[in-house]
Design a protein around this motif. Sequence first.
Motif, PDB file in Angstrom:
ATOM      1  N   ILE A 192      44.644 -37.210   1.997  1.00  0.00           N
ATOM      2  CA  ILE A 192      44.028 -36.692   0.410  1.00  0.00           C
ATOM      3  C   ILE A 192      42.445 -36.785   0.266  1.00  0.00           C
ATOM      4  CG2 ILE A 192      46.152 -37.457  -0.688  1.00  0.00           C
ATOM      5  CD1 ILE A 192      43.427 -39.910  -0.777  1.00  0.00           C
ATOM      6  N   LYS A 193      42.263 -35.854  -0.602  1.00  0.00           N
ATOM      7  CA  LYS A 193      40.780 -35.942  -1.081  1.00  0.00           C
ATOM      8  C   LYS A 193      40.643 -36.757  -2.336  1.00  0.00           C
ATOM      9  CE  LYS A 193      38.481 -32.000  -0.721  1.00  0.00           C
ATOM     10  NZ  LYS A 193      38.414 -30.547  -1.228  1.00  0.00           N
ATOM     11  N   ASP A 194      41.514 -36.623  -3.320  1.00  0.00           N
ATOM     12  CA  ASP A 194      41.573 -37.222  -4.402  1.00  0.00           C
ATOM     13  C   ASP A 194      43.049 -37.558  -5.014  1.00  0.00           C
ATOM     14  OD1 ASP A 194      39.799 -38.230  -6.613  1.00  0.00           O
ATOM     15  OD2 ASP A 194      40.975 -36.997  -7.798  1.00  0.00           O
ATOM     16  N   VAL A 195      43.192 -38.780  -5.587  1.00  0.00           N
ATOM     17  CA  VAL A 195      44.413 -38.926  -5.935  1.00  0.00           C
ATOM     18  C   VAL A 195      44.310 -39.662  -7.449  1.00  0.00           C
ATOM     19  CG1 VAL A 195      46.733 -40.138  -5.859  1.00  0.00           C
ATOM     20  CG2 VAL A 195      45.515 -39.265  -3.678  1.00  0.00           C
ATOM     21  N   SER A 196      44.822 -39.128  -8.450  1.00  0.00           N
ATOM     22  CA  SER A 196      45.161 -39.893  -9.814  1.00  0.00           C
ATOM     23  C   SER A 196      46.576 -39.968 -10.076  1.00  0.00           C
ATOM     24  CB  SER A 196      44.177 -39.103 -10.834  1.00  0.00           C
ATOM     25  OG  SER A 196      44.952 -37.819 -11.263  1.00  0.00           O
ATOM     26  N   LYS A 200      45.313 -32.792   6.279  1.00  0.00           N
ATOM     27  CA  LYS A 200      46.337 -32.830   5.229  1.00  0.00           C
ATOM     28  C   LYS A 200      47.861 -32.754   6.136  1.00  0.00           C
ATOM     29  CE  LYS A 200      46.576 -27.832   4.097  1.00  0.00           C
ATOM     30  NZ  LYS A 200      46.511 -26.931   3.101  1.00  0.00           N
ATOM     31  N   LYS A 240      47.669 -36.351 -10.500  1.00  0.00           N
ATOM     32  CA  LYS A 240      47.750 -35.390  -9.393  1.00  0.00           C
ATOM     33  C   LYS A 240      47.052 -35.698  -8.080  1.00  0.00           C
ATOM     34  CE  LYS A 240      43.693 -32.577 -10.517  1.00  0.00           C
ATOM     35  NZ  LYS A 240      43.018 -31.494 -10.674  1.00  0.00           N
ATOM     36  N   THR A 241      47.475 -35.117  -6.782  1.00  0.00           N
ATOM     37  CA  THR A 241      46.771 -35.351  -5.913  1.00  0.00           C
ATOM     38  C   THR A 241      46.018 -34.323  -5.329  1.00  0.00           C
ATOM     39  OG1 THR A 241      48.432 -36.939  -5.064  1.00  0.00           O
ATOM     40  CG2 THR A 241      47.379 -35.917  -3.269  1.00  0.00           C
ATOM     41  N   VAL A 242      44.559 -34.230  -4.654  1.00  0.00           N
ATOM     42  CA  VAL A 242      44.223 -33.193  -4.180  1.00  0.00           C
ATOM     43  C   VAL A 242      44.256 -33.387  -2.721  1.00  0.00           C
ATOM     44  CG1 VAL A 242      42.073 -31.863  -3.904  1.00  0.00           C
ATOM     45  CG2 VAL A 242      42.875 -32.573  -5.957  1.00  0.00           C
TER      46      VAL A 242
END
Lengths: 139, 395
Positions: free
Chosen positions: B244-248, B260, B251-253
């Motif tokens: 992952i690049k970014d997780v909140s 990936k 959502k997940t990027v």
Amino acid sequence: MNILEKRLDEVVEDFDLFDDELEKYEYIVDLGKRLKQISENNRNDAYLVKGCTSSVWIIPSLKNGKMIFEGDSNTVIVKGLVAILIKIFSDATPKEILGFDLKQLNRLGLAEIVTPTRQNGFTSIVNKIIEYAKGVNHD
Amino acid sequence: MYKKYFPYFKNSKNIYLDTAATAQKPSIVLDAINEYYTQYCSNTHRSNFGDANRATTEFEHTRELLKNCIKAKESKEIIFTKGVTESLNLVASSFVKDRFDTVIISSLEHHSNIVPWHMQERSLHKGLEVVNCDEDLTFDMEHFENLLIQNPNSFVSITHVSNAFGKLHPLKNIIQTAHKYGALVMIDGAQSLPHFNIDMQDIEADFYTISGHKTYGPTGVGALYVKAKHLEKLRPYQTGGATIKDVSYDKTVLLDSPFKFEAGTQNIAGIIGFGKAIEFLQNIEYKNIINYENEIYEYLYEKLGEIKDVIFYTDSINSIGSLSFNIKGLMAEDLGILLDKMKISIRTGHHCAQPIMKKLGINGTARVSLAIYNDKNDIDIFIKGLKRAIKILKD
């Protein structure tokens, strides 16, 4: 002593005569070749042992209260293994067969002499014999 | 002459003729695994301390080696997997499913390239087509072309070399023909890289699956080559750490390829070891491997051909690595067991390729598969053992 145990002792003694595994197998092959062939009619699904990589048939009958087994396989070595099991289990009462401790068969050293798949096949043949014995045992 | 590089042969007296199942490993591979675990064991792509950076560098070095070895254009086209089976399943479930009406396979596929399609509820003539082969197992190009015409939205998934018979498919021709009709192509390359070099720019496969453990690397390692233009459409089928690049909570990027697709801690030691296996092959050079193995293969074919009642299924010219045979009147399993007792390891049975065995009307074959550590002496011992086994069974 259960009569089956005594017969097993004899097979184990025969195996002990051989210096190496190949000789042991030559003996098993020889047993396979000498095993009486079953009739073509009996090579059917009813007698087929499931769980073997080779095709194996075990045919039971009852004579004077004792179970008689015949058997066959399309591979010579499995046929030899069938011959060994017939020597141990045939001509015994269902009670004797069911009273035999199956763990004793480990004394044959089959873990060393058959591949895992075939050992499963060996177990399947034994299970088929036990299933037949349960079917006619009314004790 | 290459046996000395493989510790297995110092410890075992077995004549090993089952490389198509898995290859023995050279010291350089085993040493690299040991070095990782004893000198710099750390996780990759996460921490920033010295050993972790070294682990990441070595791990990514394997990707570069593999990329250069198969002439991929970019590193992101190389995705590490557990092996060919996982690579095939990844593409089947994350790219092919719901996108293609028909999957076309050859008659020589092993179960890993059949069962994933059945799991998508495809069956013969219902989303799955099988290209015929001739009596000598030659791929029927005419039938293939007809299938492509009749099934315009097709995905082709075909083995490069048959694991059961060693038969080499005319890959370039197959891929060009498929592309002519707009089909994409995945190649099962499990039996290729140990024996010859492959060039992605030359063959132009869309997907190519690679086995580490059959290529002198550790077990549990493999790779998937994906042509860059397909990467966006290939969805990861598992996600998690390191993808992952970014997780909140919303959502997940995800990161870009290849990361990936490589969720969780990877088989780091295995992948580093695989890199050493590639270096090992490159040091010997493929032209030497091809010449040497051809010579041994021809010798095996000739010696086996002298045995009475031998049945071959392929010629020696279009085959590589593996040679399957039967002896008339005998079961292959019996031969395999007796050879094992003579410390000769071959494989017998259906070789995870039951459909082609059924088509040929046989239960299975005896298969001898070769590698660079085999020599003519191995073949002589095998032939002697085989003759003895035949005598025991026939007399």
